[in-house]
Motif scaffolding. Structure first.
Motif, PDB file in Angstrom:
ATOM      1  N   VAL A  30       0.826  -1.207   0.000  1.00  0.00           N
ATOM      2  CA  VAL A  30       0.000   0.000   0.000  1.00  0.00           C
ATOM      3  C   VAL A  30       0.864   1.262   0.000  1.00  0.00           C
ATOM      4  CG1 VAL A  30      -1.702   1.315   1.339  1.00  0.00           C
ATOM      5  CG2 VAL A  30      -1.920  -1.173   1.158  1.00  0.00           C
ATOM      6  N   ILE A  31       0.470   2.199  -0.874  1.00  0.00           N
ATOM      7  CA  ILE A  31       1.062   3.534  -0.858  1.00  0.00           C
ATOM      8  C   ILE A  31       0.037   4.447  -0.194  1.00  0.00           C
ATOM      9  CG2 ILE A  31       2.140   5.374  -2.197  1.00  0.00           C
ATOM     10  CD1 ILE A  31       2.396   3.318  -4.522  1.00  0.00           C
ATOM     11  N   LEU A  32       0.309   4.820   1.049  1.00  0.00           N
ATOM     12  CA  LEU A  32      -0.578   5.718   1.799  1.00  0.00           C
ATOM     13  C   LEU A  32      -0.182   7.142   1.446  1.00  0.00           C
ATOM     14  CD1 LEU A  32      -1.368   5.413   5.609  1.00  0.00           C
ATOM     15  CD2 LEU A  32      -0.731   7.608   4.599  1.00  0.00           C
ATOM     16  N   THR A  33      -1.134   7.949   0.991  1.00  0.00           N
ATOM     17  CA  THR A  33      -0.796   9.331   0.656  1.00  0.00           C
ATOM     18  C   THR A  33      -1.635  10.291   1.496  1.00  0.00           C
ATOM     19  OG1 THR A  33      -2.403   9.616  -1.144  1.00  0.00           O
ATOM     20  CG2 THR A  33      -0.270   8.643  -1.724  1.00  0.00           C
ATOM     21  N   SER A  34      -1.044  11.473   1.712  1.00  0.00           N
ATOM     22  CA  SER A  34      -1.688  12.502   2.516  1.00  0.00           C
ATOM     23  C   SER A  34      -1.139  13.852   2.076  1.00  0.00           C
ATOM     24  CB  SER A  34      -1.345  12.231   3.993  1.00  0.00           C
ATOM     25  OG  SER A  34      -1.569  13.381   4.768  1.00  0.00           O
ATOM     26  N   GLY A  40       0.614  12.211   7.497  1.00  0.00           N
ATOM     27  CA  GLY A  40       0.727  10.982   6.714  1.00  0.00           C
ATOM     28  C   GLY A  40       1.737  10.021   7.318  1.00  0.00           C
ATOM     29  N   ARG A  41       2.877  10.563   7.730  1.00  0.00           N
ATOM     30  CA  ARG A  41       3.903   9.693   8.343  1.00  0.00           C
ATOM     31  C   ARG A  41       3.398   9.095   9.645  1.00  0.00           C
ATOM     32  NH1 ARG A  41       7.466  13.781   6.571  1.00  0.00           N
ATOM     33  NH2 ARG A  41       8.384  13.129   4.602  1.00  0.00           N
ATOM     34  N   LYS A  42       2.677   9.921  10.423  1.00  0.00           N
ATOM     35  CA  LYS A  42       2.130   9.435  11.696  1.00  0.00           C
ATOM     36  C   LYS A  42       1.136   8.289  11.430  1.00  0.00           C
ATOM     37  CE  LYS A  42      -0.185  11.110  15.836  1.00  0.00           C
ATOM     38  NZ  LYS A  42      -1.030  12.148  16.389  1.00  0.00           N
ATOM     39  N   ALA A  43       0.283   8.457  10.428  1.00  0.00           N
ATOM     40  CA  ALA A  43      -0.684   7.398  10.082  1.00  0.00           C
ATOM     41  C   ALA A  43       0.045   6.143   9.622  1.00  0.00           C
ATOM     42  CB  ALA A  43      -1.633   7.902   8.994  1.00  0.00           C
ATOM     43  N   ALA A  44       1.073   6.329   8.795  1.00  0.00           N
ATOM     44  CA  ALA A  44       1.826   5.181   8.262  1.00  0.00           C
ATOM     45  C   ALA A  44       2.481   4.394   9.402  1.00  0.00           C
ATOM     46  CB  ALA A  44       2.869   5.666   7.262  1.00  0.00           C
ATOM     47  N   GLY A  51       0.915  -6.809   7.007  1.00  0.00           N
ATOM     48  CA  GLY A  51       0.896  -7.190   5.598  1.00  0.00           C
ATOM     49  C   GLY A  51       2.190  -7.035   4.829  1.00  0.00           C
ATOM     50  N   ALA A  52       2.035  -6.773   3.533  1.00  0.00           N
ATOM     51  CA  ALA A  52       3.164  -6.837   2.601  1.00  0.00           C
ATOM     52  C   ALA A  52       4.000  -5.565   2.526  1.00  0.00           C
ATOM     53  CB  ALA A  52       2.640  -7.178   1.206  1.00  0.00           C
ATOM     54  N   GLY A  53       3.634  -4.553   3.306  1.00  0.00           N
ATOM     55  CA  GLY A  53       4.474  -3.359   3.324  1.00  0.00           C
ATOM     56  C   GLY A  53       3.727  -2.105   2.925  1.00  0.00           C
ATOM     57  N   LEU A  54       4.135  -1.026   3.572  1.00  0.00           N
ATOM     58  CA  LEU A  54       3.464   0.258   3.378  1.00  0.00           C
ATOM     59  C   LEU A  54       4.504   1.319   3.088  1.00  0.00           C
ATOM     60  CD1 LEU A  54       0.602   1.777   4.050  1.00  0.00           C
ATOM     61  CD2 LEU A  54       1.841   2.478   6.073  1.00  0.00           C
ATOM     62  N   ALA A  55       4.186   2.182   2.122  1.00  0.00           N
ATOM     63  CA  ALA A  55       5.049   3.327   1.857  1.00  0.00           C
ATOM     64  C   ALA A  55       4.203   4.579   2.003  1.00  0.00           C
ATOM     65  CB  ALA A  55       5.611   3.246   0.440  1.00  0.00           C
ATOM     66  N   PHE A  56       4.789   5.639   2.511  1.00  0.00           N
ATOM     67  CA  PHE A  56       4.079   6.922   2.556  1.00  0.00           C
ATOM     68  C   PHE A  56       4.652   7.856   1.502  1.00  0.00           C
ATOM     69  CE2 PHE A  56       4.430  11.373   3.746  1.00  0.00           C
ATOM     70  CZ  PHE A  56       3.098  11.715   3.588  1.00  0.00           C
TER      71      PHE A  56
END
Ligand SMILES: NC(=O)c1ccc[n+]([C@@H]2O[C@H](COP(=O)([O-])OP(=O)(O)OC[C@H]3O[C@@H](n4cnc5c(N)ncnc54)[C@H](OP(=O)(O)O)[C@@H]3O)[C@@H](O)[C@H]2O)c1
Length: 103
Positions: A30-34, A40-44, A51-56
């Motif tokens: 998932v690419i979390l954007t804000s 955004g970093r705090k949410a990430a 899971g398989a990994g998250l990028a902000f």
């Protein structure tokens, strides 16, 4: 199997944030954007380890330069997108009324 890549806009809170969490649990990267990098970093950080990994990455959906920057970055970093959840927006409260005096 290579995980599918999903990008969620407006994901620092609300439905976007929960969508990221559920996509991660389903096996997506998932690419979390804000639009606000700090939020955004705090949410990430709250989704780390799922899971398989998250990028902000920062993204303001009303700013063409921000959109172009994210597109370039996503292409370079991930090569493709499988899912786009275009969630970012304001919630217009149609039930809210203005009380008018003296009318
Ligand atoms: N909740 C409901 O009952 C409901 C009903 C119908 C439709 N929806 C729709 O579902 C979506 C999410 O709802 P929600 O309740 O989770 O809303 P929310 O809690 O208000 O979250 C909206 C998100 O969108 C972000 N955002 C707003 N403008 C943006 C922009 N220009 N660029 C990037 N991000 C932006 C906000 O960022 P900031 O934190 O920086 O403000 C926030 O992260 C919205 O599109 C809303 O219209 C919700």
């Amino acid at each position: 199997m290579t995980p599918k890549i999903a990008l969620v806009t407006g994901a620092n809170r609300g439905i976007g944030f929960e969508t990221c969490r559920q996509l991660l649990k389903t096996g997506y990267r998932v690419i979390l954007t804000s639009r606000n990098a700090e939020k955004g970093r705090k949410a990430a950080r709250q989704l780390e380890g799922i899971g398989a990994g998250l990028a902000f990455h920062p993204l303001d959906v009303s700013n063409p330069e921000s959109i172009a920057a994210l597109k370039a970055l996503a292409e370079a970093e991930f090569g493709r997108l499988d899912v786009l959840v275009n969630n970012a927006a304001i919630h217009y409260d149609t039930w809210q009324v203005t009380i008018q005096h003296g009318v």
